[in-house]
Write an enzyme that holds these catalytic residues in place. Structure first.
Site, mmCIF file in Angstrom:
data_model
loop_
_atom_site.group_PDB
_atom_site.id
_atom_site.type_symbol
_atom_site.label_atom_id
_atom_site.label_comp_id
_atom_site.label_asym_id
_atom_site.label_seq_id
_atom_site.Cartn_x
_atom_site.Cartn_y
_atom_site.Cartn_z
ATOM 1 C CB ALA A 12 -0.869 -0.048 1.253
ATOM 2 N NE ARG A 35 -4.329 -10.717 0.748
ATOM 3 C CZ ARG A 35 -5.212 -10.521 1.728
ATOM 4 N NH1 ARG A 35 -5.338 -11.392 2.718
ATOM 5 N NH2 ARG A 35 -5.938 -9.427 1.767
ATOM 6 C CG ASN A 103 1.605 2.711 14.126
ATOM 7 O OD1 ASN A 103 2.799 2.833 14.392
ATOM 8 N ND2 ASN A 103 0.886 3.701 13.653
ATOM 9 N N GLY A 131 4.674 9.179 8.407
ATOM 10 C CA GLY A 131 3.603 9.067 7.421
ATOM 11 C C GLY A 131 4.149 8.653 6.061
ATOM 12 C CG HIS A 186 6.329 9.232 17.815
ATOM 13 N ND1 HIS A 186 5.218 9.121 16.983
ATOM 14 C CD2 HIS A 186 7.059 10.255 17.337
ATOM 15 C CE1 HIS A 186 5.286 10.040 16.042
ATOM 16 N NE2 HIS A 186 6.391 10.748 16.233
ATOM 17 C CG ASN A 187 1.868 7.073 17.229
ATOM 18 O OD1 ASN A 187 3.023 7.264 16.862
ATOM 19 N ND2 ASN A 187 0.940 6.614 16.426
ATOM 20 N NE ARG A 288 -6.561 12.712 18.726
ATOM 21 C CZ ARG A 288 -5.737 12.191 17.810
ATOM 22 N NH1 ARG A 288 -6.070 11.104 17.132
ATOM 23 N NH2 ARG A 288 -4.575 12.773 17.559
ATOM 24 N NE ARG A 446 -6.477 3.295 49.241
ATOM 25 C CZ ARG A 446 -5.458 2.573 49.639
ATOM 26 N NH1 ARG A 446 -4.538 3.125 50.442
ATOM 27 N NH2 ARG A 446 -5.348 1.327 49.285
ATOM 28 C CG HIS A 452 -7.650 -0.066 52.047
ATOM 29 N ND1 HIS A 452 -7.694 -1.398 51.724
ATOM 30 C CD2 HIS A 452 -8.806 0.457 51.594
ATOM 31 C CE1 HIS A 452 -8.830 -1.668 51.100
ATOM 32 N NE2 HIS A 452 -9.527 -0.561 50.998
HETATM 33 C C1 6PG Z 1 3.382 8.520 12.500
HETATM 34 C C2 6PG Z 1 1.910 8.659 12.895
HETATM 35 C C3 6PG Z 1 1.085 7.481 12.429
HETATM 36 C C4 6PG Z 1 -0.310 7.513 13.043
HETATM 37 C C5 6PG Z 1 -1.305 8.151 12.110
HETATM 38 C C6 6PG Z 1 -2.744 8.081 12.665
HETATM 39 O O1 6PG Z 1 4.206 8.450 13.430
HETATM 40 O O2 6PG Z 1 3.648 8.526 11.294
HETATM 41 O O3 6PG Z 1 1.867 8.713 14.326
HETATM 42 O O4 6PG Z 1 1.754 6.280 12.806
HETATM 43 O O5 6PG Z 1 -0.772 6.244 13.277
HETATM 44 O O6 6PG Z 1 -0.925 9.454 11.938
HETATM 45 O O7 6PG Z 1 -2.792 8.359 14.019
HETATM 46 P P1 6PG Z 1 -4.210 8.489 14.815
HETATM 47 O O8 6PG Z 1 -5.317 8.022 13.884
HETATM 48 O O9 6PG Z 1 -4.086 7.589 15.990
HETATM 49 O O10 6PG Z 1 -4.334 9.941 15.133
#
Ligand code: 6PG
Length: 481
Positions: A12, A35, A103, A131, A186-187, A288, A446, A452
């Site tokens: 992809a 695939r 991920n 990305g 990181h995320n 969110r 507690r 406790h």
């Molecule tokens: C990265 C991003 C990537 C992430 C997408 C969607 O490091 O390139 O963190 O891995 O998964 O940007 O993230 P969310 O849908 O969780 O916001």
């Protein structure tokens, strides 16, 4: 027959871009397999210059790899990944290397590494951040797995990684799931960073009355200083964008319900289990979730605001206050993220170099920023910092910001602008610096309802008060509660 030193399974956009990046680097010959063969044929037709060795079957693909066979899986995390791992593990031999570049949840990677390495085959979970563009031009790469695998894999990943301050943004993070753990953190930090920027935008817009384009200009100015980052840069671009259909600012026609693929949720769940606070990241995840409570938000029946207008007398001071509050809140989010890394490394017996992690996040990844250089400096000065906030540079930065931070959080609250990440970060900071916390009272509560027990500040041992009796305090053996 020429064989490949690296292969990519899953073509992809991310997989195709990674394969193209690999093929563009001196010394790499890249095998590719997907695939559905249509994707393989498309990539071959669009990029004949890449010199790919294409296969229509997994057996052909495996045969096209030189030993130690090394293949990067770039398919959807979950069952798809497991299926490809099984196909490769059945055909690979001891010493070969399977890399999961998706991920994946790090606990899945720990399980997979255990299963695959039992066959003598190396399994590496590698976080790849940046990305689609990053995959093509230079991502930040966070591989786990064995040191043995990294001897082969490391130079290949270094050939495609982003470069920051002359260094490739890749390092061997640690064993088994360490790489995917770091990608998850990181995320989580990415979520917090994005939420904090969004809150700064909301304050400037709602309280300051600035238009999206004017906020974009402010962010472009901020991007020349301490807040320089990819996320600030792209946010200015998003805010400048005008919707072709309506002529309105694009941000005003986007539905205000934020999605999530789940990596930020994993970060919070993991941090909760590790007993380490990540309040900024958690508030970003909850923001969110709240935004996506469509039916609840639609049912809001004029909840009273009882807010007062934010009285801005000096607009440049107002903007500077928001900038400083953003910087301080961002520091808390990163500090908490690195605390979670330390807690994870202890829990999972990883030897993670925090300075090295901050260095590979300086380029290629979504949170890349000038800020990461400062973090790298902090860990170079003291590798065992109890908190990033205690580093002299950051301590001074907070000292320069805390008054603004309080002004912004207080006025945002008084004027009814939601700032969950700003406010929770300030409260975390106040909690961290407080010499006495109301946790003492929680211990009393507690002990009252659950016996406790509690410890004292002036005596060794654990204690319990006979609340239903004469309330005479008694010393207890170590509690099993
Ligand atoms: C990265 C991003 C990537 C992430 C997408 C969607 O490091 O390139 O963190 O891995 O998964 O940007 O993230 P969310 O849908 O969780 O916001």
């Amino acid at each position: 027959m020429t064989q490949a030193n690296i292969g990519v399974v899953g073509l992809a956009v991310m997989g195709s871009n990674l394969a193209r990046n690999l093929a563009s680097r001196e010394g790499n010959t890249v095998a590719i397999y997907n695939r559905s063969v249509e994707r393989t044929n498309l990539l071959m037709s669009e990029h004949p210059e890449a010199g790919f060795i294409a296969s229509e079957t997994i057996d052909e693909f495996v045969a096209s790899l030189a030993k130690p066979r090394t293949a990067i899986i770039m398919v959807q995390a979950g069952k798809g990944t497991d299926a490809v791992i099984s196909q490769l593990a059945e055909r690979f031999e001891p010493g070969d290397i399977i890399v999961d570049g998706g991920n994946a949840l790090f606990t899945d990677t720990i399980r997979r590494e255990k299963d695959v390495s039992a066959k003598g085959i190396n399994f590496v979970g590698a976080g790849i951040s940046g990305g689609e563009e990053g995959a093509l031009k230079g991502p930040s790469i966070m591989p786990g797995g064995s040191a043995e695998a990294y001897k082969t894999l490391g130079p290949i990943l270094a050939s495609i990684a982003a470069v920051a301050e002359g260094e490739p943004c890749v390092t061997h993070i640690g064993t088994d799931g360490a790489g995917h753990f770091i990608k998850m953190i990181h995320n989580g930090i990415e979520y917090a960073d994005m939420q904090l920027i969004a809150e700064a935008y909301d304050i400037l817009r709602q309280a300051g009355g600035y238009s999206p384009a004017e906020v974009a200009a402010i962010f472009e100015e901020w991007n020349k200083g301490d807040l320089e980052s990819f996320l600030i840069e792209i946010t200015a671009e998003v805010l400048k964008q005008v919707d072709a259909k309506t002529g309105k600012p694009l941000v005003d026609v986007i539905l205000d319900q934020a999605g999530s693929k789940g990596t930020g949720v994993w970060t919070v769940q993991t941090a909760l289990n590790l007993g380490t606070p990540v309040s900024g990241i958690a508030e970003a995840v909850f923001a969110r979730s709240l935004s996506s409570q469509a039916s609840q938000r639609a049912a809001v029946d004029g909840l009273p605001a009882d807010a007062t207008k934010w009285n801005i007398t000096d607009r440049s001071a107002f903007v500077e206050d928001v900038r400083r509050a953003l910087y301080a809140s961002k520091l808390v989010a990163y500090s908490q993220g690195f605390d979670a890394i330390r807690a994870g490394a202890k829990e999972y017996n990883w030897n993670i170099d925090l300075g090295a992690v901050s260095k590979i996040w300086r380029g290629g990844c979504i949170i890349r920023a000038q800020f990461l250089n400062r973090i790298a400096d902090a860990y170079k000065t003291n590798a065992n910092l109890e908190s990033l906030i205690f580093d002299p540079y950051f301590k001074q930065a907070v000292a320069n910001s805390v008054a603004s931070w309080r002004t912004v959080v207080a006025n945002a609250s008084l004027s009814g602008v939601p700032v969950p990440a700003f406010a929770s970060s300030l409260s975390y900071y106040d909690g961290l610096r407080s010499p006495r916390l109301p946790a003492a009272l929680v211990q009393g509560q507690r002990d009252f309802f659950g016996a406790h027990t509690y410890k004292r500040i002036d005596l060794e041992g654990t204690f319990h008060t006979l609340w239903s009796g004469d309330r005479t305090e008694v010393e207890q053996a170590p509690s099993t509660h």
